[in-house]
Design an enzyme around this catalytic site. Structure first.
Site, PDB file in Angstrom:
ATOM      1  N   HIS A  18       0.605  -1.457   0.241  1.00  0.00           N
ATOM      2  CA  HIS A  18       0.067  -0.125   0.197  1.00  0.00           C
ATOM      3  C   HIS A  18       0.572   1.306  -0.149  1.00  0.00           C
ATOM      4  O   HIS A  18       0.405   2.363  -0.692  1.00  0.00           O
ATOM      5  CB  HIS A  18      -1.018   0.255   1.487  1.00  0.00           C
ATOM      6  N   HIS A  58      -4.107   6.352  -5.590  1.00  0.00           N
ATOM      7  CA  HIS A  58      -5.398   7.003  -4.851  1.00  0.00           C
ATOM      8  C   HIS A  58      -5.986   8.303  -5.629  1.00  0.00           C
ATOM      9  O   HIS A  58      -5.542   8.944  -6.389  1.00  0.00           O
ATOM     10  CB  HIS A  58      -5.161   7.467  -2.526  1.00  0.00           C
ATOM     11  N   HIS A  94      -7.385  -1.120  -5.027  1.00  0.00           N
ATOM     12  CA  HIS A  94      -8.270  -1.434  -3.659  1.00  0.00           C
ATOM     13  C   HIS A  94      -8.576  -3.094  -3.898  1.00  0.00           C
ATOM     14  O   HIS A  94      -8.604  -4.012  -2.604  1.00  0.00           O
ATOM     15  CB  HIS A  94      -8.552  -0.678  -2.844  1.00  0.00           C
ATOM     16  N   HIS A 110     -14.264   7.093   3.116  1.00  0.00           N
ATOM     17  CA  HIS A 110     -12.975   6.330   3.657  1.00  0.00           C
ATOM     18  C   HIS A 110     -12.308   7.577   4.224  1.00  0.00           C
ATOM     19  O   HIS A 110     -11.269   6.781   5.113  1.00  0.00           O
ATOM     20  CB  HIS A 110     -12.663   6.202   1.871  1.00  0.00           C
ATOM     21  N   HIS A 138     -10.613   6.681   7.967  1.00  0.00           N
ATOM     22  CA  HIS A 138      -8.750   6.071   8.331  1.00  0.00           C
ATOM     23  C   HIS A 138      -8.581   7.153   9.644  1.00  0.00           C
ATOM     24  O   HIS A 138      -7.656   6.795  10.414  1.00  0.00           O
ATOM     25  CB  HIS A 138      -7.989   6.393   7.381  1.00  0.00           C
ATOM     26  N   PHE A 198      -1.004   6.739   4.581  1.00  0.00           N
ATOM     27  CA  PHE A 198      -0.960   6.149   3.869  1.00  0.00           C
ATOM     28  C   PHE A 198       0.286   5.299   3.864  1.00  0.00           C
ATOM     29  O   PHE A 198      -0.124   4.512   3.326  1.00  0.00           O
ATOM     30  CB  PHE A 198      -0.944   6.434   2.788  1.00  0.00           C
ATOM     31  N   HIS A 227     -11.048  -1.337   4.250  1.00  0.00           N
ATOM     32  CA  HIS A 227     -11.002  -1.374   2.585  1.00  0.00           C
ATOM     33  C   HIS A 227     -12.181  -2.692   2.077  1.00  0.00           C
ATOM     34  O   HIS A 227     -12.711  -1.943   1.391  1.00  0.00           O
ATOM     35  CB  HIS A 227     -10.510  -1.820   2.195  1.00  0.00           C
TER      36      HIS A 227
HETATM   37 CU1  C2O Z   1      -5.242   3.213  -0.154  1.00  0.00          CU
HETATM   38 CU2  C2O Z   1      -7.710   3.813   2.132  1.00  0.00          CU
HETATM   39  O1  C2O Z   1      -6.420   3.654   1.600  1.00  0.00           O
END
Ligand code: C2O
Length: 585
Positions: free
Chosen positions: A182, A203, A212, A333, A337, A353, A366
């Protein structure tokens, strides 16, 4: 049924014993296939269809019947090699992004200061790449809702995660190596293959969902192989349902391999995930669930009539990173995070990230995003669900699979999760009925507003305070047919931000009250927020918010202008807006 066996030939320990030295270096052809039952339709020793070929960037394009962009340029008299006179975003030579060259992975640079970064997430290098074919589906993996999965399930899942953590550090299936996947794809460590001057970033663009999906796909297969269960499905964090909004309790037990110490301790269960979250701005307890459901409704239905609104902006070879995130990515999203990560400016692990893959909760989060993608496609009925452009469908990425083979995968194989061999446990969708209502009909609010017009020298404007601006509508009094033909979109562009910082603002239309934390109302149009990167660089990005349904709800279809409020929620002083307009798509 005669299919390729899905069971594993070897016992777990032997198939996961430390790799022989020649494989660990990842420079030799994998020798381990001979005589083994293999789940791929085509043996990796065969060379037809480009299987197991030596890595040659040109072949990637040629195998798709496309020309390598650089070859086109060399053919034009070698201009590109001598002087870069060709603009890097020339549409005539747009090609889908192509899997990166791992040998050119770098630690990355802070592009604002030009200092090298202190994080290295480059994967092991392999010169052998297999073009991945989806194996035939014998039995579906079922991904359960994390809050509903039982003891027996968690015992298996935890065992798999422990085994993943116990793999040798240089095994690409090892827990940290998987976390680094990632990091490498999002921390500007790769250059774009067809345009080395531009960094690769999956992203904040239309690669968000397919990339993803592959990432989770292989993660799940690695876990399944470790426990010798080819039907293992990873859990999803069911945060779009009130039952599932708290952090799944199991992940917070200190003795569990799912545990991560770098989470915000005040957000452990029973705290309810706040999808409107920003540090230092609090949402009243009784507003969290209604807000959450309205936010998800907006991201999944109200603001996303057009593909770009849901998926994010087009990103091809030559496109600078972060052209524009889709609805879920810029909203729920990011909120989850940052809400999970430590309450520091860098938010490790989940809130950044580079480190987010180190938290097992990332994968459950995810999986829910991935599930929402499938749900959104199902909700579309006869409306287009996917882009038909080769620039999207033919884009490809590289991952290590459950056999530690480096495989090349593409976007077009991701469109249906069933074909990838997994489904999600059924849950009802309470947000689907949460179309917000206007408490007061707001027609003609703009007429009486003293706010300036979104024109001339109003922009750029900093969001160090609430900004209110009148935006003209080029078309008004549209009838049902017009609305079906064209979606009215509020475009906020030239959003200039530093990617290393968490920033957020909410957008309201014709809203005059002072309670911007109530998002369960018709005036709420959407949010912009981004998960911070380690890699600091200044980008200009944009968002599109569908207005057709919102203007109906507000009874404002006949108005010539709308009043738009941009309410900063996090680091407004670090956000600059280049322009706001209404378009029809
Ligand atoms: Cu690749 Cu929620 O991040």
């Amino acid at each position: 049924m005669a299919t390729i066996p899905l069971s594993w030939s070897g016992s777990v320990p032997s198939s996961f014993s430390p790799l022989p030295q020649h494989r660990r270096s990842f420079t030799a052809k994998p020798p381990h296939f001979s005589g083994q039952i293999h789940r791929f339709a085509v043996s990796c020793n065969q060379t037809n269809e480009g299987q197991n070929q030596e890595y040659d960037p040109k072949d990637v394009e040629n195998s798709r019947g496309k020309l390598d962009r650089r070859n086109v340029l060399f053919g034009m008299g070698g201009l590109y090699s001598a002087v870069n006179l060709v603009p890097s975003t020339s549409p005539a030579i747009a090609t889908p992004i192509s899997s990166p060259d791992f040998t050119k992975c770098t630690k990355g640079t802070n592009l604002n200061t030009n200092q090298p970064l202190d994080v290295n997430c480059c994967p092991p290098v392999s010169t052998s790449i297999i073009n991945y074919k989806l194996p035939p589906v014998d039995k579906m993996r079922v991904r359960p809702a994390a809050q509903l999965a039982g003891e027996e399930y968690y015992a298996k899942f935890e065992k798999a995660i422990s085994l993943m953590k116990a793999l040798p550090a240089d095994d690409p299936r090892n827990f940290m190596q998987q976390a680094n996947v990632h990091c490498a794809y999002c921390n500007l460590t790769y250059e774009q293959k067809g345009d080395p001057d531009v960094k690769l970033q999956i992203h904040n663009c239309w690669h968000f969902y397919p990339w993803h999906r592959w990432y989770l796909y292989f993660y799940e297969r690695i876990l399944g192989k470790l426990i010798d269960d080819p039907t293992f499905g990873m859990p999803f964090w069911n945060w779009d349902h009130p039952d599932g909004m708290p952090m799944p309790e199991r992940y917070a037990r200190a003795a569990s391999p799912l545990y991560n110490a770098r989470r915000n301790p005040t957000h452990l269960s029973p705290a309810v995930l706040d999808l409107a979250y920003a540090p230092n701005s609090s949402t009243a307890q009784d507003k969290i669930i209604p807000n959450n459901l309205t936010i998800v409704y907006g991201e999944m239905v109200r603001n996303v009539k057009k593909l770009d609104d849901f998926y994010g902006d087009k990103y091809v070879t030559g496109t600078a990173p972060n052209p524009g995130p889709g609805s879920v990515e810029r909203g729920s999203h990011t909120a989850a995070h940052v809400w999970v990560g430590e309450a520091t400016s860098t938010g490790e692990d989940m809130g950044n990230f580079y480190s987010t893959g180190r938290d097992t909760l990332f994968f459950a989060h995810h999986a829910n995003i991935d599930r929402l993608w499938s749900i959104w496609r199902n909700l579309r009925g006869s409306q287009p669900k996917d882009y038909t452009e080769a620039d999207w469908l033919e884009a490809d990425y590289l991952f290590y699979d459950e056999n530690a083979d480096l495989v090349r995968v593409n976007v077009k194989d991701t469109l249906e999760n069933e074909k990838m061999g997994y489904v999600y446990q059924d849950r009802d969708l309470p947000w689907l009925k949460k179309r917000p209502t206007a408490r007061v009909k707001k027609s003609a609010v703009a007429k009486t507003s003293k706010a300036p017009e979104a024109a001339g020298n109003f922009f750029p404007v900093k969001l160090d305070k609430v900004v209110k601006v009148l935006v003209p509508r080029p078309k008004k009094s549209r009838n049902k047919k017009d609305k079906e033909k064209e979606e009215e979109l509020l475009v906020i562009e030239g959003i200039e931000v530093d990617t290393s910082k968490f920033v957020k603002f909410d957008v309201f239309v014709n809203d005059e009250d002072d309670k911007p934390d109530e998002l369960d109302k018709a005036e709420y149009a959407g949010s912009f927020s981004q998960v911070p990167h380690k890699n600091s660089t200044t980008v200009k990005t944009k968002i599109r918010l569908g207005l057709t349904e919102l203007l109906e709800d507000l009874d404002a279809e006949d108005d010539e202008k709308v009043l738009v409020s941009l309410v900063p929620k996090a680091r407004g002083e670090d956000i600059s807006i280049g322009g706001i307009k209404i378009i029809y798509a």
